[in-house]
Design an enzyme around this catalytic site. Structure first.
Site, short mmCIF file in Angstrom:
data_model
loop_
_atom_site.label_atom_id
_atom_site.label_comp_id
_atom_site.label_asym_id
_atom_site.label_seq_id
_atom_site.Cartn_x
_atom_site.Cartn_y
_atom_site.Cartn_z
NE ARG A 1 -21.79 -52.80 23.22
CZ ARG A 1 -21.00 -53.59 22.47
NH1 ARG A 1 -19.79 -53.93 22.90
NH2 ARG A 1 -21.42 -54.05 21.32
CG HIS B 1 -25.53 -56.95 19.65
ND1 HIS B 1 -25.53 -55.59 19.37
CD2 HIS B 1 -24.23 -57.35 19.53
CE1 HIS B 1 -24.29 -55.21 19.09
NE2 HIS B 1 -23.49 -56.24 19.18
CD GLN C 1 -22.93 -58.54 15.25
OE1 GLN C 1 -22.16 -57.81 15.86
NE2 GLN C 1 -22.63 -59.01 14.05
CG ASP D 1 -21.73 -64.30 21.01
OD1 ASP D 1 -20.58 -63.78 21.02
OD2 ASP D 1 -22.70 -63.81 21.63
CB CYS E 1 -21.42 -61.09 16.87
SG CYS E 1 -21.11 -61.90 18.46
NE ARG F 1 -22.79 -54.04 14.40
CZ ARG F 1 -22.46 -54.00 15.69
NH1 ARG F 1 -21.68 -54.93 16.19
NH2 ARG F 1 -22.95 -53.08 16.50
N1 CP Z 1 -19.89 -57.46 17.71
C1 CP Z 1 -19.73 -56.44 18.57
O1 CP Z 1 -20.69 -55.85 19.05
O2 CP Z 1 -18.43 -56.13 18.79
P1 CP Z 1 -17.91 -55.08 19.88
O3 CP Z 1 -18.28 -55.64 21.24
O4 CP Z 1 -16.44 -54.98 19.68
O5 CP Z 1 -18.60 -53.78 19.65
N1 NVA Z 2 -22.79 -62.02 23.65
C1 NVA Z 2 -21.64 -61.13 23.63
C2 NVA Z 2 -21.62 -60.33 22.37
C3 NVA Z 2 -20.47 -59.38 22.23
C4 NVA Z 2 -20.56 -58.55 20.99
C5 NVA Z 2 -21.70 -60.21 24.85
O1 NVA Z 2 -22.79 -59.75 25.22
O2 NVA Z 2 -20.65 -59.96 25.44
#
Ligand code: CP
Ligand code: NVA
Length: 302
Positions: free
Chosen positions: A101, A128, A131, A219, A259, A287
């Site tokens: 990430r 993502h 997701q 989101d 999400c 997930r």
């Molecule tokens: N949806 C998602 O990726 O959640 P987190 O940021 O908690 O991993």
């Molecule tokens: N768009 C959000 C998604 C979090 C799971 C971010 O990137 O923070």
């Protein structure tokens, strides 16, 4: 060439179909899970916080017989202590896959270019994919078949929106999105969806995107890394809250997805996210099932 999933269209429609079928089968019969990570490790590198992604990915590795190694960037010092490529090559010496990430999508591309093991995107500024895989799995379970359904994304044309738009194209769903001017899905993303054979309609008004949709998707307005823009974003996105009135613009019995993490009262009202049309909890739980099937797909093919 390593097998990678930096964006969901690194997988073709057949691979996504296999992943969904396997995820459902292994959920129903955990004893049939292939222990493809038996005695092996998976490096999980997180530059940003996470509740769902970290936990689901760790549990996926564990249930495939492997050992997850959680790594914070300050430990390895990406491009400060050593280069991103050297970190990736080092991790590849001990583990069967790398999942990351990162703030910059480029970091993941550099890792994938440096190693021969699979690299999985656990969220970057651009995408993502894990997701989106969980999302299509959840809709498949809800409806049996998702082909010909219409998903409307309400809000920022961000990483989550891009990945679910590609996933829709690859699974035969129509996709619409409403975003305020200046926050639209980037034009190259829209083109890429069309090149995948997808149907995509872009709007400014939330009601136009929601009209006739089978599912509304929301989101946060401010993604991780954009905190300095929060005040401006809250103002720009004021009309993009998914509330009961917007839900009635969609089809009767339309579903609601998010999400997570969610901000109740901001991008979605409590009535909607905690209401009978919301499927956020099966979506979040999926997930684990989906990333597990993705890992098997990448490891068996590499
Ligand atoms: N949806 C998602 O990726 O959640 P987190 O940021 O908690 O991993
Ligand atoms: N768009 C959000 C998604 C979090 C799971 C971010 O990137 O923070």
């Amino acid at each position: 060439m390593n097998k990678q999933c930096l964006e969901i269209d690194d997988l073709d429609a057949a691979a996504i179909e296999r992943i969904l079928a396997n995820a459902i089968a292994w959920k129903q019969k955990p004893a049939s899970l292939p222990k493809v990570l038996e005695g092996r490790g998976a490096a999980l590198l997180f530059e940003k916080p996470s509740a769902r992604t970290r936990t689901s990915t760790e549990m996926a590795v564990y249930t495939l017989g492997g050992h997850p190694v959680y790594i914070r960037p300050e430990e390895v010092g990406l491009d400060t202590r050593e280069t991103v490529e050297d970190v990736a090559r080092t991790l590849a010496g001990y583990t069967a896959l790398i999942a990351g990430r990162t703030f910059s999508h480029r970091t993941l591309e550099r890792m994938a270019d440096a190693v021969a093991i699979p690299v999985i995107n656990l969220l970057s500024d651009a995408a993502h994919p894990c997701q989106a895989l969980a999302d299509v799995l959840t809709l498949r379970e809800q409806w049996g078949s998702i082909e010909g359904r219409r998903l409307a994304f309400i809000g920022d044309g961000n990483n989550v929106a891009a990945s679910i738009a590609y996933a829709a194209a690859l699974t035969g769903m129509e996709f619409s999105i409403a975003s305020p001017p200046g926050f639209e899905l980037p034009e190259p993303v829209v083109e890429r969806v069309r090149n995948l054979g997808g149907t995509i309609d872009t709007f400014i008004e939330p009601g136009d995107a929601a009209d006739g949709a089978d599912v509304l998707y929301s989101d946060v307005f401010t993604s991780m890394g954009q905190e300095a823009e929060r005040a401006k974003r809250v103002e720009s996105f004021r009309a993009y809250q998914v509330d009961l009135a917007l839900m009635t613009t969609a089809k009767p019995n339309a579903l609601f997805m998010h999400c997570l993490p969610a901000h109740r009262g901001e991008e979605v009202t409590s009535e909607v996210i905690d209401g009978p049309q919301s499927i956020i909890w099966p979506q979040a739980a999926n997930r684990m099932d989906s990333v597990r099937a993705l890992m098997v797909e990448l490891l068996e093919g590499s």
